[in-house]
Design an enzyme around this catalytic site. Structure first.
Site, short mmCIF file in Angstrom:
data_model
loop_
_atom_site.label_atom_id
_atom_site.label_comp_id
_atom_site.label_asym_id
_atom_site.label_seq_id
_atom_site.Cartn_x
_atom_site.Cartn_y
_atom_site.Cartn_z
N GLU A 55 -33.31 26.83 8.41
CA GLU A 55 -32.16 27.39 7.70
C GLU A 55 -31.90 26.69 6.38
OE1 GLU A 55 -28.33 28.66 6.36
OE2 GLU A 55 -28.92 26.58 6.75
N HIS A 115 -27.36 22.99 10.66
CA HIS A 115 -27.14 24.07 9.71
C HIS A 115 -27.49 23.53 8.32
CE1 HIS A 115 -24.19 27.65 8.78
NE2 HIS A 115 -25.36 27.78 8.18
N HIS A 135 -23.31 22.25 14.73
CA HIS A 135 -22.39 23.16 15.43
C HIS A 135 -22.60 23.09 16.94
CE1 HIS A 135 -21.27 24.98 11.62
NE2 HIS A 135 -22.53 25.31 11.37
N ASN A 168 -20.39 25.44 6.39
CA ASN A 168 -21.68 26.11 6.24
C ASN A 168 -22.71 25.20 5.57
OD1 ASN A 168 -23.76 27.82 4.75
ND2 ASN A 168 -22.75 29.39 5.98
N ASN A 224 -20.68 29.75 0.76
CA ASN A 224 -21.87 29.50 1.57
C ASN A 224 -22.61 28.27 1.05
OD1 ASN A 224 -24.68 30.03 2.75
ND2 ASN A 224 -23.51 31.68 3.68
N ASP A 269 -27.82 32.64 0.01
CA ASP A 269 -27.40 31.68 1.03
C ASP A 269 -27.39 30.27 0.44
OD1 ASP A 269 -27.19 30.23 3.54
OD2 ASP A 269 -27.86 32.06 4.55
N ASN A 270 -28.39 29.49 0.74
CA ASN A 270 -28.42 28.11 0.26
C ASN A 270 -28.90 28.00 -1.19
OD1 ASN A 270 -27.53 26.72 2.66
ND2 ASN A 270 -29.47 27.35 3.58
#
Length: 356
Positions: A55, A115, A135, A168, A224, A269-270
């Site tokens: 991820e 994450h 998480h 996140n 994010n 996202d990242n």
């Protein structure tokens, strides 16, 4: 009286129907549900040992890359019941291969669910600190590790705080300090959908240090990925549902002042930043509607976007990679290093690509 009651009921039903129609159109627009993505490949190969997603990936200046794998996130697919893992990879090696990191210390590895990640290198002694969002049981906490050997992480500390309620991603700015994004305000899925439909920007960026914890920036639709410019003056945040990268300037007191937003046309996202050029690299979801529910016959695609000169009046936004999900599903990160590129995903595989 009966006639009036019928009119009221008809009005309510019509209003509700109109709202449902609006909500459906809004969610399709946010998720880019109608978008068709032409394939644009690079010279890539799958990374060994990565079978259930990477991820987040981040690369140090010396070419050492860290990968978080095996994320289990509510509403998204997961193809493994095993706990998450951390890997390290040397991009200077002729055949870069991820090596599983042994984790020592008092951390429950049976519920480890990594994450977003970030690395801080202490210039005083070159100590490498790895920050990992975890998480367990779908809670939000930050783990701090020290990279002590070629294949070992020593767990130093777990951080939990009410302001860090739905974390996140994060970017480390000290051995125990960081900025982190909260990607939702409500934990109830229905309420989260409602504020998305209504375009209510309730998400924020939180600054954490042992001495102070506070909201550093707010008014974000869905915060994010986050990262920092090479000179450490600017913070970049992906507002994923607005399809934008927000640029903030760091001020005294650790507050972030909004500068501008750069439209990227995808759900990014990242964020990774090229140490040498300052270019911003994004792992994106070209059509988020395909992420959930998952359909193996029509899988979620992948997209990599690069932003050059992000601080200028005319940033250059280009698509560097695109796939329809048949090579890589659900890309989340693109980490560059000296003509090479690592592309990670939520739940699928990871790619090692050559740019030159």
């Amino acid at each position: 009286m009966a006639a009036m009651k019928k009119v009221v009921i008809a009005t309510v039903v019509a209003a509700f129907s109109a709202f449902i129609g609006h909500a459906f159109r809004k969610l399709k627009a946010v998720s880019l549900a109608s978008r068709e993505l032409p394939v644009k490949h690079l010279n890539c190969q799958y990374l060994q040992n990565i079978e259930y997603g990477a991820e987040d990936i981040t690369v140090l200046k010396d070419g050492l890359a860290f990968l978080s794998t095996g994320l289990k996130y509510p509403g998204l697919p997961s193809f493994s019941d095993e706990p998450g893992k951390m890997y390290v990879l040397d991009l200077l090696h002729p055949k870069p291969t991820p090596v599983l990191l042994n984790i020592k210390g008092e951390l429950d590895l049976s519920s480890f669910n990594p994450h977003g990640i970030s690395v801080y290198v202490d210039e005083a002694d070159d100590s490498v600190y790895l920050f990992v969002i975890n998480h367990p049981q779908h809670k939000s906490q930050v783990e701090i590790f020290r990279y002590v050997e070629e294949d070992t992480l020593l767990h130093l500390k777990t951080i939990m705080h009410p302001l860090l309620h739905s974390v996140n991603d994060l970017v480390a700015v000290g051995a125990e300090s960081f900025y982190a994004t909260n990607d939702r305000y409500f934990h109830n899925e229905a309420l989260t959908l409602l504020i998305t439909v209504l375009s209510v920007p309730l998400c924020d960026v939180v600054y954490y240090s042992p001495e102070e914890v506070k909201v550093a920036a707010s008014g974000i639709q869905s915060a994010n990925g986050i990262n920092i410019s090479p000179d450490r003056r600017y913070i970049y945040v992906s507002d994923i549902t607005d399809h934008e990268i927000d640029v903030f300037e760091r001020k005294e007191g650790k507050q972030l002042v909004y500068i501008k937003s750069v439209d990227v046309g995808s759900l990014c996202d990242n964020i990774e930043v090229d140490h040498r050029t300052g270019d911003v690299w994004l792992g994106c979801h070209p059509n988020a509607m395909k992420l959930s529910p998952y359909n193996a016959e029509d899988p979620p695609g992948s997209e990599v976007i690069q932003i050059k000169d992000i601080l200028s009046d005319s940033p250059e936004v280009t698509q560097e990679y695109a796939d329809d999900g048949h090579v890589l599903m659900g890309s989340t990160v693109a980490a560059p290093y000296d003509g090479k590129l690592l592309i990670g995903s939520i739940f699928h595989k990871a790619l090692y690509c050559v740019l030159k």
